[in-house]
Design an enzyme around this catalytic site. Sequence first.
Site, PDB file in Angstrom:
ATOM      1  CG  ASP A 140       4.008  -1.122 -25.883  1.00  0.00           C
ATOM      2  OD1 ASP A 140       4.974  -1.525 -25.198  1.00  0.00           O
ATOM      3  OD2 ASP A 140       2.830  -1.387 -25.585  1.00  0.00           O
ATOM      4  CB  THR A 141       6.148  -4.551 -28.640  1.00  0.00           C
ATOM      5  OG1 THR A 141       5.263  -4.318 -29.748  1.00  0.00           O
ATOM      6  CG2 THR A 141       5.325  -4.874 -27.403  1.00  0.00           C
TER       7      THR A 141
ATOM      8  CG  HIS B 162      -2.736   6.476 -28.651  1.00  0.00           C
ATOM      9  ND1 HIS B 162      -1.680   6.250 -29.518  1.00  0.00           N
ATOM     10  CD2 HIS B 162      -3.716   5.619 -29.016  1.00  0.00           C
ATOM     11  CE1 HIS B 162      -2.017   5.281 -30.365  1.00  0.00           C
ATOM     12  NE2 HIS B 162      -3.245   4.896 -30.084  1.00  0.00           N
TER      13      HIS B 162
ATOM     14  NE  ARG C 103      -0.685   1.934 -25.802  1.00  0.00           N
ATOM     15  CZ  ARG C 103       0.381   1.170 -25.604  1.00  0.00           C
ATOM     16  NH1 ARG C 103       0.918   0.537 -26.630  1.00  0.00           N
ATOM     17  NH2 ARG C 103       0.902   1.023 -24.413  1.00  0.00           N
ATOM     18  CD  GLN C 104      -7.237  -0.582 -22.110  1.00  0.00           C
ATOM     19  OE1 GLN C 104      -8.312  -0.912 -21.622  1.00  0.00           O
ATOM     20  NE2 GLN C 104      -6.081  -0.925 -21.574  1.00  0.00           N
TER      21      GLN C 104
ATOM     22  CB  THR D 155       4.118  -0.517 -35.495  1.00  0.00           C
ATOM     23  OG1 THR D 155       3.009  -1.259 -34.992  1.00  0.00           O
ATOM     24  CG2 THR D 155       3.637   0.400 -36.599  1.00  0.00           C
TER      25      THR D 155
ATOM     26  CE  LYS E 220       0.522  -0.136 -37.744  1.00  0.00           C
ATOM     27  NZ  LYS E 220      -0.713  -0.179 -37.076  1.00  0.00           N
TER      28      LYS E 220
ATOM     29  CD  GLU F 154      -2.940  -0.894   2.412  1.00  0.00           C
ATOM     30  OE1 GLU F 154      -2.738   0.024   3.242  1.00  0.00           O
ATOM     31  OE2 GLU F 154      -3.829  -1.748   2.537  1.00  0.00           O
TER      32      GLU F 154
END
Length: 317
Positions: free
Chosen positions: A228-229, A136, A102-103, A232, A198, A45
């Site tokens: 991010d990863t 974003h 991104r959501q 792309t 894409k 906590e």
Amino acid sequence: MSNQYLDPNLKVFSLNSNFDLAQEIAAAIGVELGKCSVTSFSDGEVQINIEESIRGCDVYVIQSTSQPVNENLMELLIMIDALKRASAKTINIVMPYYGYARQDRKARAREPITAKLVANLLETAGAHRVITLDLHAPQIQGFFDILIDHLVAVPILADFFKEKDLSDIVIVSPDHGGVTRARKMADRLKAPIAIIDKRRPRPNVAEVMNIIGNIEGKTAILIDDIIDTAGTITLAANALVENGAKAVYACCTHPVLSGPAIERIQNSTIKELVVTNTIALSEDKKIDKIVGLSVAPLIAEAIIRVHEEQSVSTLFD
């Protein structure tokens, strides 16, 4: 401090996500960082203690909700509550990187819109204003019923490439969603743009299709808001080289760089990846190919303008 800011009611605090950036921002404004401690109980906590009086002050809290996202978000919410209960006049959240952005819509049935949930949490906790950088999806500004100042990093990135004095450049958007960003960069560098068309079969998996625009024999500069990863961006770079680009550079505002990102960038055809420090890079992510630029002067100027009730938008004219 030579450029001491004179109004004692402006206070800048940092939480744990990006202390170095916060120190740079405070130095650029001409204030000391506020004294507070952020610790954890043994069960995890978060405990926050503000160690100076902030009664009647305009407080700016610097915290990117980057990895560990949920921990950084909880720190921020608890800090807002602490400031509210300590009688801060205004609580201004400086969020260089807005996690969960991104959501931002329901792409499939029964999905949450987490970017809106985060906005609700910040408001409910007691924030009065949010200052953020390169959301974003720009429409996230509309998720807030409190004031929001949306800064952009394109001028910082464009200035870097201007100084490199590259020849025959083309600005490339790695997808259709980033065309507006690419256009802004292209306008500043007086260059044409190209778009990579894409398809994404599932999250974090990109499949490059074809290139719209002329890139043959040109120096391509890929621009994105988040890497991010790095799937792309590295696939895009390879596609550009295969289609005749003579060199490929890449840039982004938010270097999330999770999972296989560093290895992918290291092994890619990208000559240089230019990022900003909205997210602090750990030592293992500081490779020779990655060049870091600071957003501290921009954020510091925005904070001063907000505090002095001046225009923020004129920063980008």
